[in-house]
Design a protein around this motif. Sequence first.
Motif, mmCIF file in Angstrom:
data_model
loop_
_atom_site.group_PDB
_atom_site.id
_atom_site.type_symbol
_atom_site.label_atom_id
_atom_site.label_comp_id
_atom_site.label_asym_id
_atom_site.label_seq_id
_atom_site.Cartn_x
_atom_site.Cartn_y
_atom_site.Cartn_z
ATOM 1 N N VAL A 1 0.920 -1.054 0.025
ATOM 2 C CA VAL A 1 0.008 0.086 -0.008
ATOM 3 C C VAL A 1 0.844 1.301 -0.155
ATOM 4 N N ASP B 1 0.510 2.849 -3.746
ATOM 5 C CA ASP B 1 -0.965 3.533 -3.574
ATOM 6 C C ASP B 1 -1.868 2.468 -3.773
ATOM 7 N N TRP B 2 -1.813 0.990 -3.370
ATOM 8 C CA TRP B 2 -2.647 0.224 -3.451
ATOM 9 C C TRP B 2 -3.592 0.315 -2.352
ATOM 10 N N ARG B 3 -4.738 -0.493 -2.190
ATOM 11 C CA ARG B 3 -5.587 -0.457 -0.940
ATOM 12 C C ARG B 3 -5.891 -1.951 -0.424
ATOM 13 N N ARG C 1 -8.209 -4.486 -0.119
ATOM 14 C CA ARG C 1 -9.708 -4.816 -0.523
ATOM 15 C C ARG C 1 -10.570 -5.558 0.330
ATOM 16 N N GLY D 1 -4.611 -4.283 -3.576
ATOM 17 C CA GLY D 1 -4.393 -4.154 -4.915
ATOM 18 C C GLY D 1 -5.050 -3.020 -5.386
ATOM 19 N N ASP D 2 -5.669 -2.891 -6.523
ATOM 20 C CA ASP D 2 -6.490 -1.829 -7.055
ATOM 21 C C ASP D 2 -7.839 -2.141 -7.472
ATOM 22 N N TYR E 1 -5.469 -7.775 -7.735
ATOM 23 C CA TYR E 1 -5.039 -7.615 -6.339
ATOM 24 C C TYR E 1 -4.185 -9.092 -6.342
#
Length: 128
Positions: free
Chosen positions: A24, A28-30, A32, A47-48, A52
């Motif tokens: 992250v 800049d992923w998150r 989920r 992932g995005d 992911y």
Amino acid sequence: MSKARLEHFNLTVLDPDATAALLVQLFDWRIRWSGASIHDGYTVHVGDEDSYIVLYSQPRANAPGVPTYDRHLALNHLGVEVDDLDRAAERVVEAGLETYHHQDYEPGRRFYFRTGDGLEIEVVSYGK
């Protein structure tokens, strides 16, 4: 058949939360999803919107130290494409990790680093 795309892959790591937090921070992923999973394990999806990585751990997971290239069906490294390779390398160093194997090659540029879990990541930019 319609066009196929990679949606996710599942990787066993020692600390899913720490590895996810690093990904992250760097890309800049998150997160989920996270929670209990198969075989008394714990999983974090990071992932995005399009794809992911499933970071999985369970009590019987392999101990670190055995080179991935020497294990059957092992993941050798994860490849991540970025727009700004130099900034990506700066972020890796800022996270306290070491970059190596910086190369310019056809069709792009790349470097590698290892997470605290020992996962090798290749970061590549194709200069689009």
